[in-house]
Design a protein around this motif. Structure first.
Motif, mmCIF file in Angstrom:
data_model
loop_
_atom_site.group_PDB
_atom_site.id
_atom_site.type_symbol
_atom_site.label_atom_id
_atom_site.label_comp_id
_atom_site.label_asym_id
_atom_site.label_seq_id
_atom_site.Cartn_x
_atom_site.Cartn_y
_atom_site.Cartn_z
ATOM 1 N N LYS A 143 0.805 3.903 -2.895
ATOM 2 C CA LYS A 143 0.494 5.299 -2.580
ATOM 3 C C LYS A 143 1.529 6.228 -3.180
ATOM 4 O O LYS A 143 1.188 7.264 -3.769
ATOM 5 C CB LYS A 143 0.429 5.496 -1.064
ATOM 6 N N TYR A 144 2.785 5.862 -3.046
ATOM 7 C CA TYR A 144 3.853 6.746 -3.521
ATOM 8 C C TYR A 144 3.787 6.930 -5.036
ATOM 9 O O TYR A 144 3.789 8.059 -5.528
ATOM 10 C CB TYR A 144 5.216 6.195 -3.117
ATOM 11 N N ILE A 145 3.748 5.818 -5.782
ATOM 12 C CA ILE A 145 3.834 5.947 -7.237
ATOM 13 C C ILE A 145 2.582 6.623 -7.813
ATOM 14 O O ILE A 145 2.686 7.398 -8.768
ATOM 15 C CB ILE A 145 4.077 4.587 -7.917
ATOM 16 N N VAL A 146 1.403 6.352 -7.230
ATOM 17 C CA VAL A 146 0.172 6.957 -7.760
ATOM 18 C C VAL A 146 0.105 8.438 -7.420
ATOM 19 O O VAL A 146 -0.133 9.282 -8.296
ATOM 20 C CB VAL A 146 -1.073 6.221 -7.216
ATOM 21 N N THR A 147 0.298 8.777 -6.147
ATOM 22 C CA THR A 147 0.154 10.172 -5.738
ATOM 23 C C THR A 147 1.275 11.051 -6.298
ATOM 24 O O THR A 147 1.021 12.189 -6.711
ATOM 25 C CB THR A 147 0.120 10.293 -4.206
ATOM 26 N N GLU A 148 2.511 10.553 -6.316
ATOM 27 C CA GLU A 148 3.599 11.353 -6.872
ATOM 28 C C GLU A 148 3.388 11.608 -8.364
ATOM 29 O O GLU A 148 3.699 12.690 -8.870
ATOM 30 C CB GLU A 148 4.943 10.650 -6.644
ATOM 31 N N TYR A 149 2.856 10.612 -9.062
ATOM 32 C CA TYR A 149 2.553 10.802 -10.485
ATOM 33 C C TYR A 149 1.511 11.906 -10.665
ATOM 34 O O TYR A 149 1.667 12.799 -11.503
ATOM 35 C CB TYR A 149 2.049 9.485 -11.076
ATOM 36 N N GLN B 16 8.498 17.891 -14.638
ATOM 37 C CA GLN B 16 8.004 16.900 -15.586
ATOM 38 C C GLN B 16 7.455 15.702 -14.825
ATOM 39 O O GLN B 16 7.843 15.430 -13.696
ATOM 40 C CB GLN B 16 9.114 16.450 -16.531
ATOM 41 N N TYR B 17 6.532 15.023 -15.441
ATOM 42 C CA TYR B 17 5.981 13.818 -14.867
ATOM 43 C C TYR B 17 6.547 12.621 -15.616
ATOM 44 O O TYR B 17 6.876 12.698 -16.783
ATOM 45 C CB TYR B 17 4.455 13.820 -14.913
ATOM 46 N N LYS B 18 6.668 11.495 -14.887
ATOM 47 C CA LYS B 18 7.319 10.321 -15.450
ATOM 48 C C LYS B 18 6.333 9.163 -15.501
ATOM 49 O O LYS B 18 5.181 9.272 -15.089
ATOM 50 C CB LYS B 18 8.533 9.949 -14.588
ATOM 51 N N SER B 19 6.810 8.015 -16.001
ATOM 52 C CA SER B 19 5.970 6.824 -16.051
ATOM 53 C C SER B 19 5.881 6.200 -14.664
ATOM 54 O O SER B 19 6.708 6.477 -13.787
ATOM 55 C CB SER B 19 6.546 5.809 -17.039
ATOM 56 N N PHE B 20 4.882 5.347 -14.459
ATOM 57 C CA PHE B 20 4.706 4.684 -13.171
ATOM 58 C C PHE B 20 5.931 3.863 -12.800
ATOM 59 O O PHE B 20 6.330 3.811 -11.632
ATOM 60 C CB PHE B 20 3.461 3.786 -13.197
ATOM 61 N N SER B 21 6.552 3.218 -13.788
ATOM 62 C CA SER B 21 7.705 2.368 -13.495
ATOM 63 C C SER B 21 8.864 3.188 -12.943
ATOM 64 O O SER B 21 9.585 2.739 -12.039
ATOM 65 C CB SER B 21 8.147 1.620 -14.755
ATOM 66 N N LEU C 61 0.834 -1.207 0.000
ATOM 67 C CA LEU C 61 0.000 0.000 0.000
ATOM 68 C C LEU C 61 0.870 1.258 0.000
ATOM 69 O O LEU C 61 0.563 2.238 -0.697
ATOM 70 C CB LEU C 61 -0.930 0.009 1.216
ATOM 71 N N LYS C 62 1.941 1.247 0.787
ATOM 72 C CA LYS C 62 2.842 2.403 0.818
ATOM 73 C C LYS C 62 3.507 2.616 -0.539
ATOM 74 O O LYS C 62 3.658 3.756 -1.002
ATOM 75 C CB LYS C 62 3.901 2.208 1.907
ATOM 76 N N TYR C 63 3.891 1.512 -1.156
ATOM 77 C CA TYR C 63 4.500 1.584 -2.490
ATOM 78 C C TYR C 63 3.497 2.136 -3.504
ATOM 79 O O TYR C 63 3.825 3.038 -4.288
ATOM 80 C CB TYR C 63 4.964 0.183 -2.888
ATOM 81 N N TYR D 169 8.623 5.943 -11.158
ATOM 82 C CA TYR D 169 8.304 6.257 -9.761
ATOM 83 C C TYR D 169 8.514 5.031 -8.879
ATOM 84 O O TYR D 169 8.924 5.152 -7.720
ATOM 85 C CB TYR D 169 6.858 6.751 -9.639
ATOM 86 N N GLY D 170 8.219 3.849 -9.436
ATOM 87 C CA GLY D 170 8.453 2.618 -8.678
ATOM 88 C C GLY D 170 9.926 2.413 -8.383
ATOM 89 O O GLY D 170 10.303 2.061 -7.262
ATOM 90 N N HIS D 171 10.780 2.661 -9.384
ATOM 91 C CA HIS D 171 12.227 2.539 -9.181
ATOM 92 C C HIS D 171 12.721 3.556 -8.159
ATOM 93 O O HIS D 171 13.575 3.252 -7.321
ATOM 94 C CB HIS D 171 12.964 2.730 -10.506
ATOM 95 N N LYS D 172 12.165 4.768 -8.221
ATOM 96 C CA LYS D 172 12.568 5.804 -7.275
ATOM 97 C C LYS D 172 12.175 5.416 -5.848
ATOM 98 O O LYS D 172 12.949 5.614 -4.904
ATOM 99 C CB LYS D 172 11.905 7.131 -7.651
ATOM 100 N N TYR D 173 10.982 4.833 -5.700
ATOM 101 C CA TYR D 173 10.542 4.396 -4.372
ATOM 102 C C TYR D 173 11.460 3.303 -3.830
ATOM 103 O O TYR D 173 11.825 3.321 -2.647
ATOM 104 C CB TYR D 173 9.109 3.880 -4.451
ATOM 105 N N GLN D 174 11.833 2.364 -4.674
ATOM 106 C CA GLN D 174 12.730 1.296 -4.254
ATOM 107 C C GLN D 174 14.085 1.847 -3.823
ATOM 108 O O GLN D 174 14.659 1.396 -2.832
ATOM 109 C CB GLN D 174 12.896 0.277 -5.376
ATOM 110 N N ARG D 175 14.591 2.837 -4.568
ATOM 111 C CA ARG D 175 15.861 3.459 -4.177
ATOM 112 C C ARG D 175 15.727 4.169 -2.837
ATOM 113 O O ARG D 175 16.636 4.101 -1.991
ATOM 114 C CB ARG D 175 16.313 4.451 -5.258
ATOM 115 N N MET D 176 14.602 4.833 -2.633
ATOM 116 C CA MET D 176 14.367 5.515 -1.355
ATOM 117 C C MET D 176 14.311 4.519 -0.200
ATOM 118 O O MET D 176 14.850 4.774 0.887
ATOM 119 C CB MET D 176 13.067 6.318 -1.429
ATOM 120 N N GLU D 177 13.657 3.379 -0.436
ATOM 121 C CA GLU D 177 13.568 2.358 0.604
ATOM 122 C C GLU D 177 14.940 1.780 0.915
ATOM 123 O O GLU D 177 15.282 1.545 2.085
ATOM 124 C CB GLU D 177 12.617 1.234 0.159
ATOM 125 N N GLU D 178 15.730 1.541 -0.126
ATOM 126 C CA GLU D 178 17.084 1.022 0.093
ATOM 127 C C GLU D 178 17.931 2.015 0.878
ATOM 128 O O GLU D 178 18.683 1.628 1.785
ATOM 129 C CB GLU D 178 17.744 0.719 -1.258
#
Length: 255
Positions: A98-104, A118-123, A94-96, A125-134
């Motif tokens: 939330k991040y990719i949908v709302t940030e988009y 600029q806005y990016k693709s969902f993927s 859910l946190k993942y 934002y997903g990669h960015k979230y994973q980097r943030m989590e790491e």
């Protein structure tokens, strides 16, 4: 045309805020439910531990076996064991999401309103979230390692102070006895090396390589064995303990 884009951007941005609040609500509900079930499971486990022998005797009776093999009992056991595990994974998802949908939506809305960024693709934002989590996990691990170092340094300092006071008073210093932390340190160090499968003369590079291999092997998302979560936690704890400072401290003890 510019006004329409600006209004559309405001609507999209507001919708993102609305979705963010909805996600937060679901995350809170899921977290409360998982905490409740995990708390009940822990309390039951504590009660079972307190009366372990008596419980074994009761379950060894025919009535106890019937109760244990009852479908309702089995379902309850599975529920209290599995629900927290799946619940935590669901909250993470859910946190993942939330991040990719709302940030988009926020970036798209800002772009339409101001023409900036600029806005990016969902993927992406997903990669960015994973980097943030790491980065978050690495930061928290570093903080725990620093806290461990401070605790060990304080224990060794107290031990040295105790020895000095004892020597000054002819071995009769008994105001506040301290146990030698070296024994526990050696034991934990050697256990951590065994967990990662490295020798006690290891270095930080060997530790990192062994950790990556073990963590990948026992990650709960990949390894579905019953003890995968426990082993994964032990691997992380061993990796945190085998810091550069602790490796050097152990080598100095051996010299």
């Amino acid at each position: 045309m510019r006004i329409i884009k600006k209004i559309t951007g405001k609507v999209i941005y507001a919708f993102g805020q609305f979705l963010s609040a909805i996600f937060d609500l679901f995350i809170w509900i899921a977290g409360a439910a998982v905490s409740l079930v995990a708390g009940i499971a822990s309390a039951v486990a504590a009660l079972i531990g307190m009366g372990g022998c008596l419980l074994i005797l009761l379950l060894s009776t025919p009535a106890g076996l019937l109760l244990l093999l009852n479908p309702v009992t089995l379902m309850a056991i599975v529920f209290f064991v599995v629900f927290p595990i799946l619940g935590y994974k669901f909250i993470s998802f859910l946190k993942y999401l939330k991040y990719i949908v709302t940030e988009y939506l926020f970036d798209l809305g800002s772009y339409l309103m101001d023409g900036k960024g600029q806005y990016k693709s969902f993927s992406e934002y997903g990669h960015k979230y994973q980097r943030m989590e790491e980065e978050r996990i690495s930061r928290e691990r570093a903080e725990r390692q620093q806290q461990q170092q401070r605790e060990w340094e304080e224990r060794f300092r107290q031990w040295q102070s105790y020895q000095q006071q004892s020597q000054q008073q002819g071995g009769y210093y008994r105001q506040q006895p301290y146990s030698n932390p070296m024994t526990e340190f050696r034991s934990r160090y050697e256990k951590a090396c065994s967990t990662l499968g490295v020798g006690t003369d290891t270095d930080k590079y060997q530790v990192k390589l062994a950790y990556r291999k073990k963590a990948k092997e026992y990650h709960p998302d990949i390894n579905h064995s019953p003890d995968a979560t426990r082993r994964f936690q032990e691997i992380n704890e061993a990796y945190e303990f085998l810091s550069d400072e602790n490796i050097e401290r152990y080598k100095q003890m051996r010299n």
